[in-house]
Design an enzyme around this catalytic site. Sequence first.
Site, PDB file in Angstrom:
ATOM      1  N   SER A  80      -2.115   3.855  -1.496  1.00  0.00           N
ATOM      2  CA  SER A  80      -0.795   4.329  -1.907  1.00  0.00           C
ATOM      3  C   SER A  80       0.053   3.145  -2.325  1.00  0.00           C
ATOM      4  O   SER A  80      -0.211   1.999  -1.907  1.00  0.00           O
ATOM      5  CB  SER A  80      -0.114   5.057  -0.739  1.00  0.00           C
ATOM      6  OG  SER A  80       1.253   5.306  -0.997  1.00  0.00           O
TER       7      SER A  80
ATOM      8  N   TYR B 291       2.387   6.299   8.099  1.00  0.00           N
ATOM      9  CA  TYR B 291       1.769   6.398   6.768  1.00  0.00           C
ATOM     10  C   TYR B 291       1.617   5.015   6.145  1.00  0.00           C
ATOM     11  O   TYR B 291       0.561   4.676   5.605  1.00  0.00           O
ATOM     12  CB  TYR B 291       2.629   7.297   5.883  1.00  0.00           C
ATOM     13  CG  TYR B 291       2.003   7.647   4.558  1.00  0.00           C
ATOM     14  CD1 TYR B 291       1.070   8.667   4.467  1.00  0.00           C
ATOM     15  CD2 TYR B 291       2.365   6.959   3.397  1.00  0.00           C
ATOM     16  CE1 TYR B 291       0.499   9.001   3.247  1.00  0.00           C
ATOM     17  CE2 TYR B 291       1.797   7.284   2.176  1.00  0.00           C
ATOM     18  CZ  TYR B 291       0.866   8.305   2.105  1.00  0.00           C
ATOM     19  OH  TYR B 291       0.306   8.629   0.895  1.00  0.00           O
TER      20      TYR B 291
END
Length: 255
Positions: free
Chosen positions: A145, A158
């Site tokens: 990401s 995350y």
Amino acid sequence: MRNRLDGKVALVTGGGMGMGAATAQVMAGYGASVMVADRNMAAAQETVQAILDMGGAAVAQSCDVAEEAQVAEMIAACVAAFGRLDCAVNNAAIAPDLLPIADADMEVWDRVIRVNLRSVMLCMKYEIRQMLAQGDAGAIVNIASVSSVRPLPGNSAYVAAKHGVIGLTKTGSVEVAPKGIRVNAVMPGAIDTPMLRQSLADTGYTEADFAPTLSLFGRFGRPEEVAEASAWLCSDAASYVTGHALGVEAGYLTR
């Protein structure tokens, strides 16, 4: 070339929707036989049917990629179905946590780490074992990401998980390069998936509010735009690329 993955067997985790479904379909379009793995078997079967309808080859597999026994079974099922494993895209993940560190819910934190990081480790473990047993080249792509390198506040689990995905990618690339196996990562930005739409709903933002802050193009990316990057990294066209984290993020990381 539409046949850049001809003769290859590919595995896509989280293949039932979003980027995973797009990746499975793009790779099938390039000629790969694809195992579509997902916890949601009905969703995986929908992706498989879409591939079959376009004349491709695919099978569905139910798998919780955070469970080691299920990951081992997934790899065995792929080999049973297609005879081998040439490339894998470790895409399965869950949505970010939404609390600052001081207020973190540790059950949520642990679950995000388990699904978004432990699962990548487990998948790599068994994918690499199978590729080594075959004795020839292979390619693994881990979906990281932009948060791997540019964190946002309130997403500590995350961000930590996606940082870890880059670390696993680089470590794996060093370990298996002498065996001809390449390990790379893709770092998507704001991609229009069900996960992103749910995050918008949770935070009260709209696409018009959010997209310009995450994209020089002022729009969300399409799942197939990420899928194309993963397919390229799995193909022989990327034969001299390993240990790399490729951003598919419309310039977000340049600012």
